[in-house]
Write a protein that holds these residues in place. Structure first.
Motif, PDB file in Angstrom:
ATOM      1  N   GLU A   1       0.892  -1.279  -0.166  1.00 37.32           N
ATOM      2  CA  GLU A   1      -0.115  -0.143   0.114  1.00 37.32           C
ATOM      3  C   GLU A   1       0.964   1.058  -0.035  1.00 37.32           C
ATOM      4  N   GLY A   2       1.937   1.064   0.686  1.00 34.37           N
ATOM      5  CA  GLY A   2       3.035   2.227   0.794  1.00 34.37           C
ATOM      6  C   GLY A   2       2.608   3.433   1.657  1.00 34.37           C
ATOM      7  N   GLN A   3       3.225   4.612   1.655  1.00 31.81           N
ATOM      8  CA  GLN A   3       3.030   5.661   2.409  1.00 31.81           C
ATOM      9  C   GLN A   3       3.427   5.263   3.861  1.00 31.81           C
ATOM     10  N   ILE A   4       4.741   4.544   4.055  1.00 39.27           N
ATOM     11  CA  ILE A   4       5.133   4.150   5.480  1.00 39.27           C
ATOM     12  C   ILE A   4       6.509   5.021   5.315  1.00 39.27           C
ATOM     13  N   ILE A   5       7.061   5.101   6.686  1.00 39.80           N
ATOM     14  CA  ILE A   5       8.471   5.776   6.777  1.00 39.80           C
ATOM     15  C   ILE A   5       9.334   5.084   5.842  1.00 39.80           C
ATOM     16  N   SER A   6       9.845   5.547   4.832  1.00 43.27           N
ATOM     17  CA  SER A   6      11.085   4.888   3.861  1.00 43.27           C
ATOM     18  C   SER A   6      12.168   5.677   3.943  1.00 43.27           C
ATOM     19  N   SER A   7      12.390   6.816   4.480  1.00 41.02           N
ATOM     20  CA  SER A   7      13.506   7.750   4.336  1.00 41.02           C
ATOM     21  C   SER A   7      13.788   8.667   5.718  1.00 41.02           C
ATOM     22  N   PRO A   8      14.907   8.851   5.892  1.00 37.02           N
ATOM     23  CA  PRO A   8      15.043   9.526   7.113  1.00 37.02           C
ATOM     24  C   PRO A   8      14.416  10.829   7.361  1.00 37.02           C
ATOM     25  N   ALA A   9      13.864  11.471   6.063  1.00 37.57           N
ATOM     26  CA  ALA A   9      13.067  12.577   6.133  1.00 37.57           C
ATOM     27  C   ALA A   9      11.769  12.724   7.002  1.00 37.57           C
ATOM     28  N   TYR A  10      11.329  11.086   7.243  1.00 33.61           N
ATOM     29  CA  TYR A  10      10.222  11.056   7.991  1.00 33.61           C
ATOM     30  C   TYR A  10      10.272  10.296   9.009  1.00 33.61           C
ATOM     31  N   ASP A  11      11.436  10.326   9.626  1.00 32.74           N
ATOM     32  CA  ASP A  11      11.909   9.764  10.965  1.00 32.74           C
ATOM     33  C   ASP A  11      10.893  10.390  11.974  1.00 32.74           C
ATOM     34  N   PHE A  12      10.287   9.176  12.893  1.00 31.30           N
ATOM     35  CA  PHE A  12       9.695   9.812  14.034  1.00 31.30           C
ATOM     36  C   PHE A  12      10.528  10.041  15.114  1.00 31.30           C
ATOM     37  N   THR A  13      11.229  11.220  15.122  1.00 29.83           N
ATOM     38  CA  THR A  13      12.404  11.584  16.114  1.00 29.83           C
ATOM     39  C   THR A  13      12.001  12.903  16.755  1.00 29.83           C
ATOM     40  N   PHE A  14      11.955  12.693  18.136  1.00 25.80           N
ATOM     41  CA  PHE A  14      11.873  13.880  18.874  1.00 25.80           C
ATOM     42  C   PHE A  14      13.028  14.501  19.375  1.00 25.80           C
ATOM     43  N   SER A  15      13.070  15.723  18.668  1.00 28.09           N
ATOM     44  CA  SER A  15      14.525  16.513  18.897  1.00 28.09           C
ATOM     45  C   SER A  15      14.539  17.434  20.158  1.00 28.09           C
ATOM     46  N   TYR A  16      15.647  16.993  21.181  1.00 26.79           N
ATOM     47  CA  TYR A  16      15.541  17.845  22.422  1.00 26.79           C
ATOM     48  C   TYR A  16      16.554  19.157  21.808  1.00 26.79           C
ATOM     49  N   SER A  17      16.172  20.363  22.522  1.00 29.81           N
ATOM     50  CA  SER A  17      16.772  21.385  22.113  1.00 29.81           C
ATOM     51  C   SER A  17      17.928  21.768  23.191  1.00 29.81           C
ATOM     52  N   SER A  18      18.733  22.862  23.051  1.00 34.52           N
ATOM     53  CA  SER A  18      19.646  23.410  23.977  1.00 34.52           C
ATOM     54  C   SER A  18      19.184  24.360  24.878  1.00 34.52           C
ATOM     55  N   ASN A  19      18.005  24.770  24.756  1.00 31.68           N
ATOM     56  CA  ASN A  19      17.169  25.544  25.798  1.00 31.68           C
ATOM     57  C   ASN A  19      17.317  25.321  27.263  1.00 31.68           C
ATOM     58  N   GLU A  20      17.894  26.239  27.860  1.00 26.56           N
ATOM     59  CA  GLU A  20      18.172  25.892  29.620  1.00 26.56           C
ATOM     60  C   GLU A  20      16.921  26.287  30.142  1.00 26.56           C
ATOM     61  N   VAL A  21      16.297  27.557  29.888  1.00 28.86           N
ATOM     62  CA  VAL A  21      15.330  27.662  30.900  1.00 28.86           C
ATOM     63  C   VAL A  21      14.155  28.308  30.213  1.00 28.86           C
ATOM     64  N   ASN A  22      12.948  28.422  30.592  1.00 32.06           N
ATOM     65  CA  ASN A  22      11.528  28.849  30.102  1.00 32.06           C
ATOM     66  C   ASN A  22      11.426  28.418  28.845  1.00 32.06           C
ATOM     67  N   PRO A  23      11.275  27.177  28.472  1.00 31.13           N
ATOM     68  CA  PRO A  23      11.458  25.907  29.287  1.00 31.13           C
ATOM     69  C   PRO A  23      12.826  25.458  29.002  1.00 31.13           C
ATOM     70  N   ASP A  24      13.197  24.601  29.998  1.00 32.96           N
ATOM     71  CA  ASP A  24      14.265  23.576  29.904  1.00 32.96           C
ATOM     72  C   ASP A  24      13.907  22.425  28.946  1.00 32.96           C
ATOM     73  N   SER A  25      14.154  22.434  27.843  1.00 29.31           N
ATOM     74  CA  SER A  25      13.875  21.718  26.792  1.00 29.31           C
ATOM     75  C   SER A  25      14.855  20.808  26.545  1.00 29.31           C
ATOM     76  N   ARG A  26      15.884  20.614  27.063  1.00 28.01           N
ATOM     77  CA  ARG A  26      17.225  19.719  26.992  1.00 28.01           C
ATOM     78  C   ARG A  26      16.700  18.199  27.420  1.00 28.01           C
ATOM     79  N   HIS A  27      17.279  17.365  27.291  1.00 33.26           N
ATOM     80  CA  HIS A  27      16.996  15.876  27.389  1.00 33.26           C
ATOM     81  C   HIS A  27      17.109  16.053  29.265  1.00 33.26           C
ATOM     82  N   PRO A  28      16.062  15.346  29.809  1.00 39.53           N
ATOM     83  CA  PRO A  28      16.195  15.308  31.383  1.00 39.53           C
ATOM     84  C   PRO A  28      17.354  14.626  31.602  1.00 39.53           C
TER      85      PRO A  28
END
Length: 203
Positions: A140-167
Motif C-alpha cells: 500500500e505504501g506511505q510508510i516511513i521509508s527515508s530519514p526525512a520522515y523519521d519519527f524523532t523527537f529532537s531535544y533542544s539546547s534551551n536551558e530555561v523557560n522551558p528547559d527543553s534539553r534531555h532530562p
C-alpha cells in the motif's frame, strides 16, 4: 516508562479526545491517538499482557491484565482512527507547534503523520506474525521509508523557560552524575568520534 505511559500519556489522551472532537480538532486527535498507540505497542512488546481496559478506572487500584493480542488489536484500531482523523477535511486546523514534524505544514505534515501511523501498524503486524497484513501494508505504501520522515523527537539546547534539553542531560551534567557513565563509552566519544573536526565532549 510504564508509570509515565498510564499516569501521563494515556489519561491525557483520554481527556483530550472529547475536547478535540467537540472543537473539530481532528488532527490534534490523530496525533494523540498515534502517540497512545505507539506507547501501547512498546509496552506490549516489553511486558506482554498488560492492564488496558481497566487501567484508567480511578476506583480500581488493581486493574486486571488484557491479553497481548488484544492490545495489538486495540493499537491497530487506534492507528486506523488516527489516519482517518489526519485525512478528515472537516478539521478546524493543523497544529502550528509539532514536536516531531515541526518543519512541515499542510499536506506534507498530513503525509508525515500518516506515514508514522502506518509504520506503527507495520510494527504491530510484524510482531504479531501477521505476514499477509504486513505485506499488504508494505504494498500500500506511505510508510516511513527515508530519514526525512523519521519519527524523532529532537531535544533542544534551551536551558530555561522551558528547559527543553534531555532530562538525563540536566540530571547528569547540571546537578550531579545520577546515572552510571561507562568509562569505555566516554573514551570512545572523546577519542574515536569526531564532529566537524572536533572531539566529542562525552558530557
Amino acid at each position: 516508562v510504564y508509570t509515565n505511559a498510564y499516569a501521563g500519556l494515556f489519561i491525557d489522551v483520554q481527556n483530550l479526545i472529547p475536547i478535540a472532537e467537540s472543537r473539530d480538532l481532528y488532527f490534534h486527535m490523530g496525533i494523540a491517538k498515534t502517540l497512545k498507540a505507539y506507547a501501547m505497542l512498546v509496552l506490549v512488546d516489553v511486558y506482554g499482557d498488560m492492564p488496558y481496559s481497566q487501567a484508567l478506572d480511578p476506583t480500581n487500584f488493581n486493574p486486571g491484565l488484557d491479553d497481548d493480542q488484544t492490545i495489538y488489536a486495540e493499537a491497530i484500531t487506534l492507528l486506523d482512527e488516527a489516519i482517518a482523523d489526519f485525512q478528515n477535511q472537516n478539521r478546524r486546523s493543523i497544529p502550528s507547534v509539532d514536536l516531531f514534524y515541526d518543519g512541515l505544514s499542510g499536506a506534507d505534515k498530513e503525509d508525515a503523520w500518516i506515514r508514522a501511523a502506518k509504520t506503527f501498524k507495520l510494527k504491530a503486524h510484524l510482531n504479531m506474525g501477521d505476514a499477509s497484513a504486513f505485506n499488504a501494508l508494505v504494498a500500500e505504501g506511505q510508510i516511513i521509508s527515508s530519514p526525512a520522515y523519521d519519527f524523532t523527537f529532537s531535544y533542544s539546547s534551551n536551558e530555561v523557560n522551558p528547559d527543553s534539553r534531555h532530562p538525563n542531560y540536566g540530571g547528569n551534567y547540571d546537578i550531579d552524575a545520577g546515572d552510571y557513565m561507562s568509562v569505555g563509552y566516554m573514551n570512545i566519544l572523546l577519542n574515536d568520534k569526531a564532529d566537524d573536526g572536533f572531539d566529542m565532549d562525552p558530557r
